[in-house]
Enzyme design. Structure first.
Site, mmCIF file in Angstrom:
data_model
loop_
_atom_site.group_PDB
_atom_site.id
_atom_site.type_symbol
_atom_site.label_atom_id
_atom_site.label_comp_id
_atom_site.label_asym_id
_atom_site.label_seq_id
_atom_site.Cartn_x
_atom_site.Cartn_y
_atom_site.Cartn_z
ATOM 1 N N GLU A 39 0.858 -1.200 0.000
ATOM 2 C CA GLU A 39 0.000 0.000 0.000
ATOM 3 C C GLU A 39 0.887 1.240 0.000
ATOM 4 O OE1 GLU A 39 -3.482 0.810 -0.091
ATOM 5 O OE2 GLU A 39 -2.497 2.760 -0.203
ATOM 6 N N ARG A 40 0.576 2.201 -0.869
ATOM 7 C CA ARG A 40 1.429 3.397 -0.906
ATOM 8 C C ARG A 40 0.851 4.544 -0.087
ATOM 9 N NH1 ARG A 40 0.738 3.844 -7.117
ATOM 10 N NH2 ARG A 40 -1.418 4.504 -7.289
ATOM 11 N N ALA A 119 3.586 -1.017 -6.057
ATOM 12 C CA ALA A 119 3.973 -2.297 -6.668
ATOM 13 C C ALA A 119 3.913 -2.198 -8.189
ATOM 14 C CB ALA A 119 3.045 -3.402 -6.184
ATOM 15 N N TYR A 187 -24.551 9.006 -6.749
ATOM 16 C CA TYR A 187 -24.462 8.708 -5.318
ATOM 17 C C TYR A 187 -23.699 9.804 -4.572
ATOM 18 C CZ TYR A 187 -25.254 3.563 -5.467
ATOM 19 O OH TYR A 187 -25.748 2.308 -5.577
ATOM 20 N N ILE A 188 -22.500 10.097 -5.086
ATOM 21 C CA ILE A 188 -21.607 10.965 -4.332
ATOM 22 C C ILE A 188 -22.158 12.386 -4.286
ATOM 23 C CG2 ILE A 188 -19.291 11.993 -4.313
ATOM 24 C CD1 ILE A 188 -18.167 9.366 -5.231
ATOM 25 N N HIS A 449 -42.105 -6.370 17.246
ATOM 26 C CA HIS A 449 -42.882 -5.147 17.101
ATOM 27 C C HIS A 449 -42.548 -4.193 18.227
ATOM 28 C CE1 HIS A 449 -46.234 -2.523 16.160
ATOM 29 N NE2 HIS A 449 -46.541 -2.520 17.456
HETATM 30 P P1 NAD Z 1 -22.099 8.249 -10.669
HETATM 31 O O1 NAD Z 1 -21.687 7.596 -11.932
HETATM 32 O O2 NAD Z 1 -23.056 7.569 -9.766
HETATM 33 O O3 NAD Z 1 -22.725 9.673 -11.019
HETATM 34 C C1 NAD Z 1 -22.043 10.642 -11.785
HETATM 35 C C2 NAD Z 1 -23.068 11.571 -12.423
HETATM 36 O O4 NAD Z 1 -22.362 12.651 -13.017
HETATM 37 C C3 NAD Z 1 -23.873 10.912 -13.522
HETATM 38 O O5 NAD Z 1 -25.249 11.006 -13.200
HETATM 39 C C4 NAD Z 1 -23.494 11.730 -14.772
HETATM 40 O O6 NAD Z 1 -24.574 11.916 -15.659
HETATM 41 C C5 NAD Z 1 -23.044 13.057 -14.174
HETATM 42 N N1 NAD Z 1 -22.131 13.853 -15.024
HETATM 43 C C6 NAD Z 1 -20.978 13.413 -15.614
HETATM 44 N N2 NAD Z 1 -20.405 14.431 -16.308
HETATM 45 C C7 NAD Z 1 -21.175 15.531 -16.118
HETATM 46 C C8 NAD Z 1 -21.102 16.888 -16.565
HETATM 47 N N3 NAD Z 1 -20.104 17.354 -17.335
HETATM 48 N N4 NAD Z 1 -22.090 17.754 -16.196
HETATM 49 C C9 NAD Z 1 -23.103 17.317 -15.410
HETATM 50 N N5 NAD Z 1 -23.219 16.058 -14.967
HETATM 51 C C10 NAD Z 1 -22.264 15.164 -15.302
HETATM 52 O O7 NAD Z 1 -20.736 8.617 -9.926
HETATM 53 P P2 NAD Z 1 -20.421 9.155 -8.460
HETATM 54 O O8 NAD Z 1 -21.587 9.809 -7.813
HETATM 55 O O9 NAD Z 1 -19.169 9.949 -8.639
HETATM 56 O O10 NAD Z 1 -20.108 7.818 -7.651
HETATM 57 C C11 NAD Z 1 -19.108 6.910 -8.133
HETATM 58 C C12 NAD Z 1 -19.349 5.513 -7.623
HETATM 59 O O11 NAD Z 1 -19.088 5.456 -6.233
HETATM 60 C C13 NAD Z 1 -20.768 5.050 -7.840
HETATM 61 O O12 NAD Z 1 -20.828 4.247 -8.987
HETATM 62 C C14 NAD Z 1 -21.086 4.279 -6.601
HETATM 63 O O13 NAD Z 1 -21.119 2.900 -6.898
HETATM 64 C C15 NAD Z 1 -19.983 4.562 -5.614
HETATM 65 N N6 NAD Z 1 -20.548 5.161 -4.401
HETATM 66 C C16 NAD Z 1 -21.376 4.425 -3.625
HETATM 67 C C17 NAD Z 1 -21.930 4.976 -2.488
HETATM 68 C C18 NAD Z 1 -22.822 4.151 -1.627
HETATM 69 O O14 NAD Z 1 -22.864 2.939 -1.795
HETATM 70 N N7 NAD Z 1 -23.579 4.755 -0.698
HETATM 71 C C19 NAD Z 1 -21.672 6.298 -2.154
HETATM 72 C C20 NAD Z 1 -20.837 7.028 -2.977
HETATM 73 C C21 NAD Z 1 -20.281 6.439 -4.097
#
Ligand code: NAD
Length: 471
Positions: A39-40, A119, A187-188, A449
């Site tokens: 791990e780096r 690595a 999601y993020i 319940h």
């Molecule tokens: P995502 O792929 O879910 O969403 C990215 C969004 O950005 C898309 O809807 C896309 O249309 C939009 N987008 C891209 N380029 C754009 C632009 N130029 N202008 C406007 N909109 C644009 O990616 P994310 O939210 O970055 O998350 C990445 C991954 O991380 C996800 O696939 C998810 O699996 C994982 N994640 C999971 C959780 C969780 O499990 N609770 C939480 C956070 C992230």
């Protein structure tokens, strides 16, 4: 493990100590292998250090205002409340440290040799680990690539520009910004909205598609969008972020093509959350010295045992492609290590829950109603509002619903939960799917319940028109 002439010889070398990697290392050691883990940065990877855990900690802390409102609503008076965001960040960092310390202790207990460095594959049985201290060859019988992913950088919106930050940086801010613009309503992006809007920032989301959270069905997105709009200044869909300028004060101004109209959003920070990239993390891995093949999208090709196209090498987690979920990586790490130890393990089912920590939470597993309708004319569908749950009402969390979907013969196909504790309730549905349970199994299982998962049984009752609480 032997250490002759500076060359380390080991049964299993794991590259990357995130959820997939440290799990593979520990499981390999539990199965009797000598293991080296490279791990780096920090053990725990993105999830524990820069993603899931710090994000969920901040989401938890951000809930204070709503919690206080809730106490006030039910007759508990509170005085003036102030937020010391630096202290919140220190607490969040402590959560991360406790988890990484625990992983480190586990690796130590299992005699996993933790190597600090990057690595690089020399061939299908040797990596060289490079660090400030020099280069160290490691010869192995098997290797696991668990190099994860990094935030995608958009053209014109590079993280080297002032005010443009990644989903990783946004978790490290030392103060709550007044204004944020989030590029990407995935999601993020939506989780960033949840925490910073609740801490009092004005947050706008710019999403290129016609709705946010493209991975989830519309019914769910509507439920979230409704609540999201309560605490954001706006979610802009059909809005493509095209570039960046800076105003006279040096603040970033995001240029957006919104349905053909150019808009300009200024903010303290532009957060780019437009997906994850797996290739940059592998840049110095020199996989071309092995027989590992990579797909057009840059993911390492693996089978259900996580074997790559090179006999000695496995790949797990984000490096092996979607879904980019820590819990997928954990499963994959266990399977890869077990196979490396000689077991006939394989990934079993397709039942991988997805959880989103918005407000309310969203959790889904298996097939949605519309996916079920692609196969069956008349799937069984049961849906109960959370507001009919005694537990949800007594916890003053009535938003959302629970839905179950089954084949006409009653075999459970999927479940969707929107509401408080959805992330916990989905576990029962996942186990039910894993065990090929039926609607009758869910109906016949005694649920304490009042509890949140009770609503699953009620939704199963509803699927056959016999809900006691929803009418
Ligand atoms: P995502 O792929 O879910 O969403 C990215 C969004 O950005 C898309 O809807 C896309 O249309 C939009 N987008 C891209 N380029 C754009 C632009 N130029 N202008 C406007 N909109 C644009 O990616 P994310 O939210 O970055 O998350 C990445 C991954 O991380 C996800 O696939 C998810 O699996 C994982 N994640 C999971 C959780 C969780 O499990 N609770 C939480 C956070 C992230």
């Amino acid at each position: 493990m032997s250490n002759a002439g500076g060359t380390l010889t080991t049964d299993l070398v794991v590259v990357g100590a995130g959820p997939g990697g440290y799990t593979a290392a520990l499981r390999g050691a539990q199965r009797g292998l000598d293991v080296a883990l490279v791990e780096r940065e920090t053990v725990g990877g993105v999830c524990i250090n820069h993603g899931c855990i710090p994000a969920k900690s901040l989401i938890h802390a951000a809930g204070f205002q709503k919690d206080i409102q809730h106490w006030n609503d039910i007759g508990i008076e509170t005085g003036e409340v102030s937020v010391d965001f630096e202290a919140v960040q220190a607490w969040k960092n402590d959560v991360v440290e406790r988890l990484t310390d625990h992983i480190r202790a586990g690796l130590d207990d299992h005699d996993v040799c933790l190597l600090d460095g990057t690595a690089r594959f020399l061939d299908s049985s040797t990596v060289v680990v490079e660090s400030e201290r020099g280069k160290r060859p490691v010869e192995f019988d098997h290797a696991v690539v668990a190099t994860g992913s990094q935030p995608v950088e958009l053209p014109g919106l590079g993280f080297d520009q002032d005010g443009v930050i990644s989903s990783r940086d946004v978790l490290q801010l030392d103060a709550v910004p007044d204004e944020l613009v989030v590029v990407g309503g995935g999601y993020i992006g939506m989780e960033a909205v949840t925490k910073f809007a609740k801490f009092g920032a004005s947050v706008r989301v710019v999403e290129a598609r016609d709705r946010v959270l493209g991975a989830f069905e519309e019914e769910i997105v509507d439920a979230i969008q409704e609540t999201s709009e309560m605490y954001t200044d706006g979610i802009y869909t059909n809005a493509l972020a095209t570039g960046l300028e800076h105003d006279d004060e040096g603040r970033p101004v995001l240029l957006v093509d919104h349905d053909g109209t150019e808009r300009r959003f200024s903010a303290d920070y532009v957060v780019v959350a437009a997906g994850r990239d797996t290739t940059a993390a592998r840049e110095r891995l020199d996989l071309e010295n092995t027989d590992v093949e990579v797909t057009e999208r840059g993911y390492i090709v693996t089978d259900d045992q996580l074997r790559t196209t090179d006999d000695t090498i496995f790949a797990v987690g984000d490096a092996a492609g979607e879904p980019f979920l820590a819990h997928a990586a954990y499963r994959e790490g266990k399977v890869a290590a077990a196979v490396a130890a000689g077991d006939d393990a394989a990934l079993g089912t397709d039942y991988l829950p997805s959880v989103m920590y918005t407000d309310p939470e969203v959790a889904v597993v298996g097939r949605s109603e519309s996916e079920a309708r692609e196969t069956y004319d008349d799937p069984l569908v049961g849906r109960v509002p959370m507001a009919t749950s005694g537990r949800a009402l007594s916890a003053n969390k009535p938003a959302g619903y629970v839905k179950v979907v089954a084949a006409p013969d009653g075999t459970l196909l999927g479940a969707q939960v929107v509401g408080a504790r959805a992330s916990d309730t989905i576990a029962e549905a996942t186990l039910a799917l894993e065990l090929d349970a039926t609607i009758d199994d869910l109906r016949g299982t005694a649920h304490a319940h009042p509890t949140f998962p009770e609503a699953l049984a009620d939704a199963a009752d509803d699927a056959v028109g016999e809900s006691i609480h929803s009418h």
